[in-house]
Motif scaffolding. Structure first.
Motif, PDB file in Angstrom:
ATOM      1  N   GLY A 314     -38.770  24.841  18.152  1.00 48.24           N
ATOM      2  CA  GLY A 314     -37.937  25.997  17.868  1.00 48.24           C
ATOM      3  C   GLY A 314     -37.656  26.802  19.116  1.00 48.24           C
ATOM      4  O   GLY A 314     -37.636  26.305  20.220  1.00 48.24           O
ATOM      5  N   GLY A 315     -37.405  28.076  18.941  1.00 45.29           N
ATOM      6  CA  GLY A 315     -37.185  28.958  20.073  1.00 45.29           C
ATOM      7  C   GLY A 315     -35.743  29.058  20.496  1.00 45.29           C
ATOM      8  O   GLY A 315     -35.404  29.864  21.344  1.00 45.29           O
ATOM      9  N   GLY A 316     -34.859  28.267  19.926  1.00 40.10           N
ATOM     10  CA  GLY A 316     -33.445  28.375  20.234  1.00 40.10           C
ATOM     11  C   GLY A 316     -33.096  28.004  21.647  1.00 40.10           C
ATOM     12  O   GLY A 316     -32.417  28.752  22.352  1.00 40.10           O
ATOM     13  N   ARG A 317     -33.555  26.867  22.138  1.00 41.23           N
ATOM     14  CA  ARG A 317     -33.217  26.420  23.483  1.00 41.23           C
ATOM     15  C   ARG A 317     -31.872  25.705  23.453  1.00 41.23           C
ATOM     16  O   ARG A 317     -31.483  25.105  22.476  1.00 41.23           O
ATOM     17  N   GLY A 318     -31.169  25.744  24.588  1.00 40.29           N
ATOM     18  CA  GLY A 318     -29.911  25.042  24.682  1.00 40.29           C
ATOM     19  C   GLY A 318     -28.725  25.972  24.520  1.00 40.29           C
ATOM     20  O   GLY A 318     -28.857  27.179  24.356  1.00 40.29           O
ATOM     21  N   THR A 319     -27.546  25.380  24.583  1.00 42.83           N
ATOM     22  CA  THR A 319     -26.306  26.146  24.476  1.00 42.83           C
ATOM     23  C   THR A 319     -25.728  26.004  23.074  1.00 42.83           C
ATOM     24  O   THR A 319     -25.587  24.883  22.581  1.00 42.83           O
ATOM     25  N   PRO A 320     -25.389  27.099  22.412  1.00 45.33           N
ATOM     26  CA  PRO A 320     -24.784  27.008  21.079  1.00 45.33           C
ATOM     27  C   PRO A 320     -23.539  26.126  21.119  1.00 45.33           C
ATOM     28  O   PRO A 320     -22.721  26.214  22.022  1.00 45.33           O
ATOM     29  N   GLY A 321     -23.406  25.305  20.106  1.00 45.68           N
ATOM     30  CA  GLY A 321     -22.296  24.378  20.053  1.00 45.68           C
ATOM     31  C   GLY A 321     -22.680  22.987  20.495  1.00 45.68           C
ATOM     32  O   GLY A 321     -22.015  22.019  20.150  1.00 45.68           O
ATOM     33  N   TYR A 322     -23.750  22.874  21.278  1.00 46.28           N
ATOM     34  CA  TYR A 322     -24.231  21.575  21.756  1.00 46.28           C
ATOM     35  C   TYR A 322     -25.681  21.321  21.383  1.00 46.28           C
ATOM     36  O   TYR A 322     -26.121  20.169  21.356  1.00 46.28           O
ATOM     37  N   ALA A 323     -26.450  22.381  21.119  1.00 46.33           N
ATOM     38  CA  ALA A 323     -27.870  22.232  20.817  1.00 46.33           C
ATOM     39  C   ALA A 323     -28.067  21.611  19.444  1.00 46.33           C
ATOM     40  O   ALA A 323     -27.366  21.931  18.490  1.00 46.33           O
ATOM     41  N   ALA A 324     -29.043  20.717  19.350  1.00 49.68           N
ATOM     42  CA  ALA A 324     -29.361  20.048  18.086  1.00 49.68           C
ATOM     43  C   ALA A 324     -29.948  21.040  17.094  1.00 49.68           C
ATOM     44  O   ALA A 324     -30.544  22.050  17.494  1.00 49.68           O
ATOM     45  N   PRO A 325     -29.793  20.783  15.786  1.00 52.26           N
ATOM     46  CA  PRO A 325     -30.308  21.728  14.770  1.00 52.26           C
ATOM     47  C   PRO A 325     -31.794  22.018  14.911  1.00 52.26           C
ATOM     48  O   PRO A 325     -32.230  23.156  14.707  1.00 52.26           O
ATOM     49  N   GLU A 326     -32.592  20.995  15.288  1.00 49.72           N
ATOM     50  CA  GLU A 326     -34.039  21.223  15.360  1.00 49.72           C
ATOM     51  C   GLU A 326     -34.423  22.178  16.478  1.00 49.72           C
ATOM     52  O   GLU A 326     -35.525  22.747  16.473  1.00 49.72           O
ATOM     53  N   LEU A 327     -33.534  22.367  17.447  1.00 54.51           N
ATOM     54  CA  LEU A 327     -33.827  23.311  18.521  1.00 54.51           C
ATOM     55  C   LEU A 327     -33.709  24.755  18.056  1.00 54.51           C
ATOM     56  O   LEU A 327     -34.174  25.668  18.739  1.00 54.51           O
ATOM     57  N   TRP A 328     -33.071  24.970  16.914  1.00 49.67           N
ATOM     58  CA  TRP A 328     -32.881  26.330  16.403  1.00 49.67           C
ATOM     59  C   TRP A 328     -33.802  26.619  15.216  1.00 49.67           C
ATOM     60  O   TRP A 328     -33.701  27.658  14.594  1.00 49.67           O
ATOM     61  N   MET A 329     -34.683  25.675  14.944  1.00 55.91           N
ATOM     62  CA  MET A 329     -35.622  25.867  13.841  1.00 55.91           C
ATOM     63  C   MET A 329     -37.022  25.515  14.320  1.00 55.91           C
ATOM     64  O   MET A 329     -37.200  24.953  15.400  1.00 55.91           O
ATOM     65  N   ALA A 330     -38.012  25.835  13.522  1.00 53.97           N
ATOM     66  CA  ALA A 330     -39.408  25.560  13.883  1.00 53.97           C
ATOM     67  C   ALA A 330     -39.737  24.103  13.602  1.00 53.97           C
ATOM     68  O   ALA A 330     -40.517  23.775  12.711  1.00 53.97           O
ATOM     69  N   LEU A 331     -39.115  23.210  14.365  1.00 55.14           N
ATOM     70  CA  LEU A 331     -39.333  21.776  14.206  1.00 55.14           C
ATOM     71  C   LEU A 331     -39.686  21.174  15.555  1.00 55.14           C
ATOM     72  O   LEU A 331     -39.218  21.643  16.588  1.00 55.14           O
ATOM     73  N   PRO A 332     -40.511  20.117  15.555  1.00 54.27           N
ATOM     74  CA  PRO A 332     -40.801  19.449  16.828  1.00 54.27           C
ATOM     75  C   PRO A 332     -39.552  18.798  17.398  1.00 54.27           C
ATOM     76  O   PRO A 332     -38.659  18.385  16.662  1.00 54.27           O
ATOM     77  N   THR A 333     -39.479  18.719  18.704  1.00 55.81           N
ATOM     78  CA  THR A 333     -38.279  18.204  19.365  1.00 55.81           C
ATOM     79  C   THR A 333     -38.593  16.915  20.109  1.00 55.81           C
ATOM     80  O   THR A 333     -39.721  16.696  20.569  1.00 55.81           O
ATOM     81  N   THR A 334     -37.582  16.066  20.240  1.00 54.80           N
ATOM     82  CA  THR A 334     -37.702  14.814  20.961  1.00 54.80           C
ATOM     83  C   THR A 334     -36.489  14.657  21.868  1.00 54.80           C
ATOM     84  O   THR A 334     -35.633  15.540  21.950  1.00 54.80           O
ATOM     85  N   GLU A 335     -36.400  13.486  22.525  1.00 56.81           N
ATOM     86  CA  GLU A 335     -35.227  13.210  23.350  1.00 56.81           C
ATOM     87  C   GLU A 335     -33.961  13.077  22.526  1.00 56.81           C
ATOM     88  O   GLU A 335     -32.843  13.084  23.079  1.00 56.81           O
ATOM     89  N   LYS A 336     -34.083  12.990  21.180  1.00 58.01           N
ATOM     90  CA  LYS A 336     -32.907  12.900  20.327  1.00 58.01           C
ATOM     91  C   LYS A 336     -32.074  14.190  20.358  1.00 58.01           C
ATOM     92  O   LYS A 336     -30.922  14.198  19.917  1.00 58.01           O
ATOM     93  N   CYS A 337     -32.653  15.268  20.904  1.00 61.67           N
ATOM     94  CA  CYS A 337     -31.865  16.495  21.111  1.00 61.67           C
ATOM     95  C   CYS A 337     -30.711  16.223  22.072  1.00 61.67           C
ATOM     96  O   CYS A 337     -29.585  16.694  21.856  1.00 61.67           O
ATOM     97  N   ASP A 338     -30.995  15.461  23.115  1.00 63.50           N
ATOM     98  CA  ASP A 338     -29.943  15.123  24.077  1.00 63.50           C
ATOM     99  C   ASP A 338     -28.896  14.207  23.460  1.00 63.50           C
ATOM    100  O   ASP A 338     -27.713  14.270  23.818  1.00 63.50           O
ATOM    101  N   VAL A 339     -29.318  13.344  22.546  1.00 57.69           N
ATOM    102  CA  VAL A 339     -28.364  12.452  21.876  1.00 57.69           C
ATOM    103  C   VAL A 339     -27.368  13.273  21.058  1.00 57.69           C
ATOM    104  O   VAL A 339     -26.153  13.012  21.077  1.00 57.69           O
TER     105      VAL A 339
END
Length: 497
Positions: A314-339
């Motif tokens: 979570g924590g809302g990392r990244g730029t809105p419009g390109y950030a994966a949904p899990e980056l805006w929620m309390a979910l674990p993140t992987t390299e699939k964010c870049d995908v």
């Protein structure tokens, strides 16, 4: 008859008297003995004296020799150093002259040495340059002509054009003087990730400066700037004079090259690197339109054995419009964010527009990815690729389906970047994608969802939004696994999930 008298024939007696002979013999032997004994003593004494003198001379000679050797050794070292310094000076002069104005004149013993050692010196110089160098603030001020040419600015600092003493052009990113926590994290992330990697599709970090007055990063200079200036129109709807409309084939090559750069970060470098901020502004273009992924301020290193980046939830990392949904929620993140982010970039390349444009009259076209899915579901691919020539129509359709797979809501449903590269290059067949926006249909209009989650917020600079409240997501059904995408594989290579 003649008779001889015995007296006449008696031999003459010339012998000395016996007693005299005996006396003489005894005395002679005594004298001879005494003489020999005296001579032996004299010879022995002379030998001892000679031996002593020889030993003393030998010792003196050894001492003198040692003293001479000790005295000559420093001179020999000094002479060796002088000769070595002279040779290295000649080599450096010859190497610099070859770099500035190579010519075929001159040959001899020194030239032969240069020919042999020159390539080795050049090789060692290149090896040393692969590591980021530390510059001083005075050096950067000199290289940038006192920061006279500004290339751009962003949330973390300003980028200036510079030139190193060897003529190499660089881009100097001067960070904000106040080193708050975010700036410190970005500074360390840049050096810790891109500073230890080298790839044709990753921007190169030449060095950095960390003085009391200056904190800066020194990158290679890329003539054509970022990808975003080739995709979007100006605010008045007209192309600016400085923006060039690229051919579709060039845009497709940029997409493939960017995918290869991200694939290297995820799967090929020593440590897995997740970028977390893939967007057109962070894709720089060389003079011959080769893409390079840049701006690793949010990147993180991870061990390949660890599937999730546990430090980021979570924590809302990244730029809105390109950030994966899990980056805006309390979910674990992987390299699939870049995908996911790369899928959003593909949509913008496909439409040559921003993914969200509230200025359009047709509300259904405001959020471009959702509009693309609707047209694809209706079988109207012609409408999606209307601006693409007939020769490149198949590649455009492939890019459309790859983008739809990349932006799937569930990370496990997104393909790996190695699969993305093979699909874009036509080495892997693609099954029809499933709806990546089913959560939108259940919660109202796509534009309303896009705005509520920050997807409609865009920046032309490199500003990055980290802390935002996210709402509007509804539970989603189980996603189709990645293996379903790959059932029509043409290549025999194994695909990592």
């Amino acid at each position: 008859m003649i008779c001889f008298s015995t007296e006449l024939v008696k031999p003459l007696d010339y012998a000395y008297p016996t007693n005299l002979i005996r006396t003489y013999s005894r005395e002679s032997r005594a004298e001879t003995k005494q003489g020999f004994e005296g001579a032996g003593v004299a010879v022995m004494s002379s030998s001892i004296t000679t031996a002593i003198i020889s030993s003393v001379c030998a010792a003196v000679a050894v001492v003198i020799a040692i003293a001479v050797i000790r005295r000559c050794r420093p001179s020999k070292r000094k002479m060796h150093k002088k000769i070595k310094a002279k040779i290295m000076e000649e080599i450096s002069k010859k190497y610099l002259s070859q770099q500035r104005a190579p010519d075929d004149a001159g040959s001899g013993a020194v030239d032969d040495v240069v020919i042999e050692i020159g390539p080795v010196e050049k090789f060692l110089h290149e090896i040393l340059n692969e590591r980021p160098m530390r510059f001083s603030s005075e050096q950067l001020a000199c290289y940038t002509a006192n920061y006279s040419t500004e290339l751009g600015s962003g949330g973390f600092g300003v980028v200036y054009k510079g030139e190193l003493p060897n003529g190499l052009l660089v881009a100097v990113k001067v960070l904000k003087v106040s080193m708050n926590k975010k700036v410190q994290e970005g500074f360390m992330a840049e050096i810790g990730t891109i500073g230890r990697t080298y790839h044709v599709h990753l921007v190169r970090l030449y060095g950095f400066c960390f003085d009391a007055s200056t904190k800066a990063l020194v990158y290679e200079f890329l003539e054509n700037g970022s990808l975003e200036k080739y995709l979007y129109r100006s605010t008045d709807g007209e192309e600016t004079s400085t923006r060039e409309r690229l051919e579709w084939r060039t845009l497709h090559g940029i997409a493939v090259g960017t995918a290869k750069g991200i694939r290297y970060l995820h799967e090929e470098c020593q440590q897995r690197i997740v970028h977390y901020d893939i967007k057109p502004a962070n894709i720089l273009i060389t003079s011959d339109f080769v893409p390079k992924v840049a701006d690793f301020g949010l990147a993180r290193l991870g061990e390949r054995e660890n599937t999730h980046m546990s430090s980021l939830t979570g924590g809302g990392r990244g730029t809105p419009g390109y950030a994966a949904p899990e980056l805006w929620m309390a979910l674990p993140t992987t390299e699939k964010c870049d995908v996911y982010s790369f899928g959003m970039v593909l949509f913008e390349i496909l439409g040559r527009r921003r993914n969200y444009d509230a200025g359009l009259m047709d509300e259904s076209r405001e959020w471009f990815p959702k509009w693309v899915w609707d047209k694809y579901e209706q079988g109207d691919m012609e409408c999606i690729v209307s601006g693409v020539g007939e020769a490149d129509r198949e590649k455009a359709e492939t890019m459309c389906m790859v983008a739809l797979w990349c932006v799937q809501f569930q990370p496990s449903a997104r393909p790996t970047m190695s699969s993305v590269v093979r699909m874009l290059e036509g080495e892997m067949a693609i099954v029809p994608p499933v709806n990546p926006f089913h959560y939108v249909s259940s919660g109202g209009s796509s534009s309303g969802w896009a705005l509520s989650t920050g997807t409609g917020t865009y920046t032309t600079s490199r500003d990055t939004v980290r802390d935002s409240e996210v709402s509007g997501f509804s539970p989603s059904p189980p996603a189709k696994p990645t293996d379903a995408i790959l059932k029509g594989v043409k290549s025999t290579d194994a695909v990592a999930t």
